[in-house]
Design a protein around this motif. Structure first.
Motif, PDB file in Angstrom:
ATOM      1  N   GLU A  77      23.975 -68.778  54.693  1.00  0.00           N
ATOM      2  CA  GLU A  77      24.150 -69.679  53.551  1.00  0.00           C
ATOM      3  C   GLU A  77      22.807 -70.005  52.892  1.00  0.00           C
ATOM      4  O   GLU A  77      22.695 -70.031  51.657  1.00  0.00           O
ATOM      5  N   ASN A  78      21.790 -70.213  53.702  1.00  0.00           N
ATOM      6  CA  ASN A  78      20.478 -70.526  53.141  1.00  0.00           C
ATOM      7  C   ASN A  78      19.809 -69.304  52.515  1.00  0.00           C
ATOM      8  O   ASN A  78      19.083 -69.437  51.527  1.00  0.00           O
ATOM      9  N   ARG A  79      20.069 -68.128  53.055  1.00  0.00           N
ATOM     10  CA  ARG A  79      19.549 -66.913  52.395  1.00  0.00           C
ATOM     11  C   ARG A  79      20.191 -66.765  51.012  1.00  0.00           C
ATOM     12  O   ARG A  79      19.518 -66.425  50.029  1.00  0.00           O
ATOM     13  N   ARG A  80      21.485 -67.049  50.936  1.00  0.00           N
ATOM     14  CA  ARG A  80      22.156 -66.995  49.628  1.00  0.00           C
ATOM     15  C   ARG A  80      21.554 -68.025  48.671  1.00  0.00           C
ATOM     16  O   ARG A  80      21.346 -67.743  47.482  1.00  0.00           O
ATOM     17  N   ALA A  81      21.273 -69.202  49.181  1.00  0.00           N
ATOM     18  CA  ALA A  81      20.700 -70.256  48.322  1.00  0.00           C
ATOM     19  C   ALA A  81      19.326 -69.835  47.788  1.00  0.00           C
ATOM     20  O   ALA A  81      18.997 -70.089  46.622  1.00  0.00           O
ATOM     21  N   ILE A  82      18.543 -69.205  48.648  1.00  0.00           N
ATOM     22  CA  ILE A  82      17.229 -68.700  48.205  1.00  0.00           C
ATOM     23  C   ILE A  82      17.414 -67.662  47.093  1.00  0.00           C
ATOM     24  O   ILE A  82      16.713 -67.691  46.065  1.00  0.00           O
ATOM     25  N   ASP A  83      18.375 -66.769  47.278  1.00  0.00           N
ATOM     26  CA  ASP A  83      18.626 -65.743  46.260  1.00  0.00           C
ATOM     27  C   ASP A  83      19.068 -66.376  44.942  1.00  0.00           C
ATOM     28  O   ASP A  83      18.663 -65.935  43.858  1.00  0.00           O
TER      29      ASP A  83
END
Lengths: 270, 270
Positions: A77-83
């Motif tokens: 979820e946090n990798r998606r938020a970074i993207d």
């Protein structure tokens, strides 16, 4: 230099203003910076939001929010938020850590986990050119929303990581009560950690659940100008986001709220 | 040694239990210590309360509360509170400082005033044999109830005064979120400042106004036993008061609440 040069309207202040109206309203008011939220940008469409904002000449100052490291799937979820932040051109992703895991009282353990979790996200953040900003929330949110409860603690959590990848949020609403905050702001500057500066005022009585109790600048108890001057004194020249959550504010027309926000900003923050 | 040797029922936990029933209920349950409140003792009669409690063989562990130094007449009011504590045989008067003066944002000024005000009360407190206990309240009360928001700050305010006259309250509800609290409890012991140890648990959601949101021991997020062990590790052997404010708790029969409080105390604090 215009009085609005550093002003950024965080979208949460005008939560129900549809994104096209928000963007047009900002342009019309001479506002060139906005902070965005993931739920709202996803609902409107991430790429569509990015295009709309860019075409209007607006700069995105931050994206709220990643974090909630106590929930399953936090890493993806946090990798998606970074993207998403990278797609929007937001230099900063605000992290609200999450509270204690369900049924747990292990505050030290929860805090240690935040530090480890952020470490795991650093390579992806660096690759994406997005800085993670650890936000200490007011201690009244400690059990259910954010175990990071002071600026000093946020800086301790950030310390092991490169400052290009991990900074902190200085938010007046969450920190104003802390007699250590002035020393910690100075430290945050010295350690090059101020990734985001947010402004809201403290008003009472707090509503049930305490989430939607913030005041527009100038309506409450916080020495907002003192905060701005302290942050500036560290050499920080970045945006100043106004981020207010309040049901009564949300019920009003976006443009009225923006005008009042600007007025409060000019009178009480600048 | 009975498991209730150090247990004290703070009257606020069973706010609407009439004083004669409270006293009889404590005796019946094997509870020998109580903390009292000024409003309730005044309503029943100060001398009458003192006689009733003494005749029942109960010890008064503290009187709540003095303070509110932001209000006109604070000096006389606090002298009266000290006298009332002496009459009741309470060794300790709990001080809740009060919030910001009406319309003020000067938090530093308000805090400095607390220190000066306490200094003015020291001679009367020493003469009366009553120790003043500065209580740091949770930072969510900072603007409207108590500008003293951390144990470290309470200790700083106490420092200029003799420890026989001025101590602090360690209350788990107000302090549990603070990552500095363990070091500050150690300091409080070293500086001989622990005048009162109070226990309540942290539960959410907080109600409107946030005052009546505390949990009975064991119902919430706080590592209560860790607090008790930390306080004990300083050499403190005094009473352990359970003080819970909650509308639902107040709505129940006093004896039921007392029984549940004792159970939570034995299971989660001892």
């Amino acid at each position: 230099m215009s009085s609005l040069d550093r002003f950024s309207l965080n979208q949460a202040t005008t939560k129900y203003w549809p994104i096209p109206d928000l963007v047009a309203g900002c342009v019309d008011a001479g506002v060139t910076r906005i902070g965005l939220w993931r739920e709202e940008t996803a609902a409107y469409g991430l790429d569509k939001t990015a295009d709309l904002v860019r075409d209007a000449g607006l700069t995105v100052t931050s994206l709220c929010r990643g974090g909630f490291f106590n929930q399953p799937g936090w890493y993806d979820e946090n990798r998606r938020a970074i993207d998403e932040a990278a797609t929007l051109g937001a230099p900063t992703l605000v992290l609200v850590s999450g509270g204690l895991p369900e049924g747990s009282r292990d505050l030290d353990g929860a805090r240690a986990h935040i530090g480890e979790a952020i470490g795991q996200l650093v390579p992806h953040a660096l690759a994406a050119g997005v800085r993670l900003a650890i936000e200490p929330l007011h201690p009244m949110f400690c059990s259910d929303r954010c175990v990071v409860a002071s600026l000093g603690q946020a800086l301790d959590l950030a310390a092991p990581h490169p400052s290009a990848a991990v900074g902190v949020v200085v938010d007046t609403y969450h920190l104003w009560w802390d007699d250590q905050v002035w020393a910690q702001i100075e430290r945050a500057g010295r350690e090059d950690r101020i990734a985001c500066f947010q402004v809201a005022d403290w008003i009472t009585p707090l509503p049930e659940g305490v989430l939607l109790g913030r005041g527009l600048p100038g309506t409450g108890s916080v020495e907002l100008r003192r905060f701005r001057e302290a942050v500036d004194a560290t050499g920080f020249t970045g945006p100043i986001e106004v981020e207010v959550f309040h049901a009564d504010v949300w019920a009003r027309p976006g443009r009225d709220v923006l005008d009042e926000t600007i007025q409060g900003y000019v009178e009480h923050v600048l």
